[in-house]
Scaffold this motif. Structure first.
Motif, PDB file in Angstrom:
ATOM      1  N   LEU A   1      58.499 -32.582   4.690  1.00  0.00           N
ATOM      2  CA  LEU A   1      59.167 -31.932   5.816  1.00  0.00           C
ATOM      3  C   LEU A   1      60.634 -32.351   5.953  1.00  0.00           C
ATOM      4  O   LEU A   1      61.509 -31.488   6.132  1.00  0.00           O
ATOM      5  CB  LEU A   1      58.393 -32.209   7.106  1.00  0.00           C
ATOM      6  N   PRO A   2      60.971 -33.657   5.881  1.00  0.00           N
ATOM      7  CA  PRO A   2      62.390 -34.021   5.956  1.00  0.00           C
ATOM      8  C   PRO A   2      63.227 -33.366   4.856  1.00  0.00           C
ATOM      9  O   PRO A   2      64.381 -33.009   5.076  1.00  0.00           O
ATOM     10  CB  PRO A   2      62.358 -35.547   5.795  1.00  0.00           C
ATOM     11  N   GLU A   3      62.642 -33.197   3.659  1.00  0.00           N
ATOM     12  CA  GLU A   3      63.346 -32.554   2.555  1.00  0.00           C
ATOM     13  C   GLU A   3      63.643 -31.096   2.876  1.00  0.00           C
ATOM     14  O   GLU A   3      64.758 -30.608   2.657  1.00  0.00           O
ATOM     15  CB  GLU A   3      62.490 -32.655   1.284  1.00  0.00           C
ATOM     16  N   VAL A   4      62.649 -30.395   3.408  1.00  0.00           N
ATOM     17  CA  VAL A   4      62.831 -28.991   3.780  1.00  0.00           C
ATOM     18  C   VAL A   4      63.934 -28.868   4.829  1.00  0.00           C
ATOM     19  O   VAL A   4      64.820 -28.011   4.731  1.00  0.00           O
ATOM     20  CB  VAL A   4      61.503 -28.392   4.322  1.00  0.00           C
ATOM     21  N   ILE A   5      63.890 -29.734   5.830  1.00  0.00           N
ATOM     22  CA  ILE A   5      64.869 -29.684   6.914  1.00  0.00           C
ATOM     23  C   ILE A   5      66.258 -30.051   6.411  1.00  0.00           C
ATOM     24  O   ILE A   5      67.264 -29.425   6.766  1.00  0.00           O
ATOM     25  CB  ILE A   5      64.438 -30.622   8.064  1.00  0.00           C
ATOM     26  N   GLY A   6      66.329 -31.056   5.537  1.00  0.00           N
ATOM     27  CA  GLY A   6      67.618 -31.550   5.065  1.00  0.00           C
ATOM     28  C   GLY A   6      68.314 -30.642   4.080  1.00  0.00           C
ATOM     29  O   GLY A   6      69.543 -30.678   3.969  1.00  0.00           O
TER      30      GLY A   6
ATOM     31  N   ARG B   1      69.022 -21.768  10.641  1.00  0.00           N
ATOM     32  CA  ARG B   1      69.445 -23.162  10.597  1.00  0.00           C
ATOM     33  C   ARG B   1      69.372 -23.858  11.954  1.00  0.00           C
ATOM     34  O   ARG B   1      68.894 -24.975  12.067  1.00  0.00           O
ATOM     35  CB  ARG B   1      70.892 -23.215  10.071  1.00  0.00           C
ATOM     36  N   GLU B   2      69.819 -23.179  13.014  1.00  0.00           N
ATOM     37  CA  GLU B   2      69.863 -23.821  14.330  1.00  0.00           C
ATOM     38  C   GLU B   2      68.472 -24.034  14.929  1.00  0.00           C
ATOM     39  O   GLU B   2      68.317 -24.818  15.876  1.00  0.00           O
ATOM     40  CB  GLU B   2      70.734 -23.013  15.299  1.00  0.00           C
ATOM     41  N   LEU B   3      67.460 -23.365  14.378  1.00  0.00           N
ATOM     42  CA  LEU B   3      66.092 -23.515  14.898  1.00  0.00           C
ATOM     43  C   LEU B   3      65.221 -24.425  14.035  1.00  0.00           C
ATOM     44  O   LEU B   3      64.065 -24.670  14.367  1.00  0.00           O
ATOM     45  CB  LEU B   3      65.423 -22.141  15.025  1.00  0.00           C
ATOM     46  N   ILE B   4      65.770 -24.910  12.916  1.00  0.00           N
ATOM     47  CA  ILE B   4      64.976 -25.737  12.010  1.00  0.00           C
ATOM     48  C   ILE B   4      64.765 -27.122  12.610  1.00  0.00           C
ATOM     49  O   ILE B   4      65.721 -27.844  12.894  1.00  0.00           O
ATOM     50  CB  ILE B   4      65.661 -25.867  10.630  1.00  0.00           C
ATOM     51  N   SER B   5      63.504 -27.488  12.815  1.00  0.00           N
ATOM     52  CA  SER B   5      63.145 -28.814  13.321  1.00  0.00           C
ATOM     53  C   SER B   5      61.701 -29.099  12.964  1.00  0.00           C
ATOM     54  O   SER B   5      60.925 -28.175  12.678  1.00  0.00           O
ATOM     55  CB  SER B   5      63.320 -28.889  14.849  1.00  0.00           C
ATOM     56  N   ASP B   6      61.320 -30.395  12.975  1.00  0.00           N
ATOM     57  CA  ASP B   6      59.925 -30.767  12.715  1.00  0.00           C
ATOM     58  C   ASP B   6      58.997 -30.013  13.654  1.00  0.00           C
ATOM     59  O   ASP B   6      57.966 -29.459  13.239  1.00  0.00           O
ATOM     60  CB  ASP B   6      59.720 -32.269  12.964  1.00  0.00           C
ATOM     61  N   GLU B   7      59.376 -30.000  14.927  1.00  0.00           N
ATOM     62  CA  GLU B   7      58.500 -29.421  15.947  1.00  0.00           C
ATOM     63  C   GLU B   7      58.294 -27.927  15.727  1.00  0.00           C
ATOM     64  O   GLU B   7      57.162 -27.434  15.770  1.00  0.00           O
ATOM     65  CB  GLU B   7      59.103 -29.662  17.335  1.00  0.00           C
ATOM     66  N   ASN B   8      59.378 -27.192  15.451  1.00  0.00           N
ATOM     67  CA  ASN B   8      59.254 -25.743  15.266  1.00  0.00           C
ATOM     68  C   ASN B   8      58.472 -25.393  14.010  1.00  0.00           C
ATOM     69  O   ASN B   8      57.657 -24.457  14.003  1.00  0.00           O
ATOM     70  CB  ASN B   8      60.639 -25.099  15.219  1.00  0.00           C
TER      71      ASN B   8
ATOM     72  N   VAL C   1      64.224 -21.658   6.889  1.00  0.00           N
ATOM     73  CA  VAL C   1      62.895 -22.131   6.496  1.00  0.00           C
ATOM     74  C   VAL C   1      61.854 -21.069   6.835  1.00  0.00           C
ATOM     75  O   VAL C   1      61.737 -20.633   7.992  1.00  0.00           O
ATOM     76  CB  VAL C   1      62.525 -23.458   7.198  1.00  0.00           C
ATOM     77  N   ALA C   2      61.099 -20.648   5.813  1.00  0.00           N
ATOM     78  CA  ALA C   2      59.966 -19.730   5.993  1.00  0.00           C
ATOM     79  C   ALA C   2      58.704 -20.573   6.130  1.00  0.00           C
ATOM     80  O   ALA C   2      58.464 -21.466   5.320  1.00  0.00           O
ATOM     81  CB  ALA C   2      59.853 -18.789   4.795  1.00  0.00           C
TER      82      ALA C   2
END
Length: 498
Positions: free
Chosen positions: A453-458, A477-484, A463-464
């Motif tokens: 997950l950190p790799e996907v976010i970073g 990009r602005e909505l990408i987070s672990d929680e979402n 992100v699909a």
């Protein structure tokens, strides 16, 4: 059992891979062994278990010098090595693999199949596996095959178990079960040597950590008295300024459009777009269909419905050859069986997808091959003595660079990366991330599938998120987070995301 390996030296030909390496393993501890790919971790353990002979130094078990003739003798003396490269016989059943060369016989000298099946079922249940013991290994996932290998070691009733990247192919549930088993083994005074690049696992289960770098012993730390930054500095000899390189994407036009793609029951009505210069991450829980989508796009899995458009042209991709002709490259998650010929040289592997570039009138042009391989080794910083070096003898990170180089040489417009850094150390990860960045800057459209997950976010511009074969939404990009990401992956909803 107390194991002490001190000042170990080992060379393969003129290449010295261990320079006075050491490790001390106490009874009943989980001892993490860390270092970049190529640091010598697996070589050390292969010397302990008799796969390789040491050239110098000492190996002592309970104070006595030992030199086992091979893994079988090591296991008979209480030491088992579960390798990262699975050692299973695919066309045999689970129980046949578990009892290979350890078969049970009845009083008449015949195979006692009932007893073996009963013991196999009991052993599998310890790891939370409910598969029938008669199931063929070829029918299991890579993660399930790994659990069978772990089960085999547990059945040997050994005192030291070496685990080399044991969770690389396991689901979260399987990983949790494995950690429960490790905790139980500790209570029985069994030692675990745990080789892994996953920091969070190391800090969760280990008691002490030994770090190696370039075949040398760097130091041993109590897990409770160190941290990520200190370990990274010990492993690579410098600090990582940023785990993920800064991205300044220049996003171009749509180059790939997938509409209502369906493949079996693993991919259901998936639609998305990919633009030039973009890194589109694909996330989701294990079994969500992430990899299956990529195989359907690449033609290595059947497409039951849906269309694929490349640069406004509808294309009919029925095979990987069709995909390559249309400018799609695919680096699969299993580099060892699908991405490389391990018994061939770097030069030969790099030529595989570029035969038209290295052949003249149907014959391989050796000088063209050499030129391509030499330039790729330099460009991708592949650590090797020369281009004729066997790919299977490279570290995991350098093997992955060969796979990436092989596909980059085809000049793809779209490059799919499935788990590009699995089993790769932190230093090689940084280099691979930079390669991805550089390719995106050149206008290559990139899909990156990752369970990290950190790799996907970073690394992702968007992100699909997949769930049970369906695309649950694409996060800007602005909505990408672990929680979402986890909200969508587990069936939740986010306002404004379909």
């Amino acid at each position: 059992m107390h194991i002490e390996m001190k000042d170990i030296i080992k060379s393969f030909g003129t290449n010295q891979v261990l320079h006075g390496a050491s490790i001390d393993i106490a009874p009943g501890e989980v001892h993490a062994l860390m270092g970049e790919n190529g640091a010598g971790k697996s070589t050390m353990m292969k010397i302990l278990t008799g796969v390789h002979e040491k050239d110098g130094g000492s190996v002592k078990v309970d104070g006595q010098e030992v030199a086992y003739a091979g893994p079988k003798e090591a296991e008979e003396n209480g030491i088992s090595f579960i390798h990262q490269e699975l050692n299973v016989l695919s066309e045999m059943s689970i129980e046949e693999n578990l009892f290979l060369n350890k078969e049970l016989f009845n009083k008449f000298g015949l195979l006692d199949k009932k007893a073996m099946r009963r013991e196999a079922r009991t052993a599998l249940e310890v790891l939370g596996m409910t598969l029938p013991p008669e199931t063929l290994m070829s029918q299991l996932s890579v993660g399930q095959q790994q659990m069978v290998e772990i089960c085999k070691a547990l059945m040997a009733n050994v005192q030291v178990i070496i685990m080399d990247e044991p969770t690389a192919a396991l689901t979260d549930t399987e990983t949790r079960k494995l950690f429960e088993v490790i905790a139980d083994l500790q209570k029985r005074n069994v030692s675990i040597v745990y080789i892994s690049h996953r920091m969070e696992e190391i800090f969760q289960i280990s008691d002490r950590i030994t770090v190696m770098r370039d075949g040398e012993y760097i130091g041993t730390k109590l897990t409770s008295e160190t941290n990520d930054d200190e370990l990274v500095k010990m492993m690579i000899g410098r600090e990582l300024k940023e785990r993920y390189p800064k991205r300044e994407p220049v996003i171009g036009e749509v180059v790939l459009k997938v509409d209502h793609l369906t493949s079996g029951n693993r991919v259901k009505n998936v639609s998305f777009e990919l633009r030039a210069g973009e890194v589109l991450g694909f996330s989701g829980l294990m079994g969500s269909g992430r990899s299956e989508i990529m195989h359907a796009i690449f033609g290595s899995a059947p497409r039951d419905n849906g269309t694929i458009t490349i640069k406004d042209q509808l294309v009919n991709i029925q095979s990987p050859e069709d995909a390559m002709r249309n400018g799609i490259g695919f680096i699969t998650e299993d580099r060892k069986s699908e991405g490389l010929l391990l018994d061939k040289s770097i030069r030969e592997n790099l030529a595989l997808t570029n035969l038209t570039e290295v052949s003249r009138k149907g014959f391989i042009n050796k000088s063209a091959e050499k030129a391509i391989s030499d330039s790729s080794i330099k460009m991708f910083q592949i650590k090797t003595p020369h281009a004729e070096y066997l790919t299977g003898d490279l570290s995991g990170g350098n093997q992955q660079k060969v796979v990436i180089a092989k596909w980059v040489l085809t000049n793809p417009g779209v490059l799919i990366l499935d788990e590009p850094t699995r089993g790769v150390d932190v230093g090689a990860k940084e280099e691979i991330y930079q390669i991805i960045n550089d390719l995106a800057k050149q206008g290559v459209a990139i899909i990156m599938v990752s369970s990290d997950l950190p790799e996907v976010i970073g690394m992702s511009d968007r992100v699909a998120v997949m769930r049970e074969g369906e695309l649950k939404g694409v996060l800007d990009r602005e909505l990408i987070s672990d929680e979402n990401i986890m909200t969508l992956a587990t069936g939740g909803k986010i306002d404004g995301i379909n």
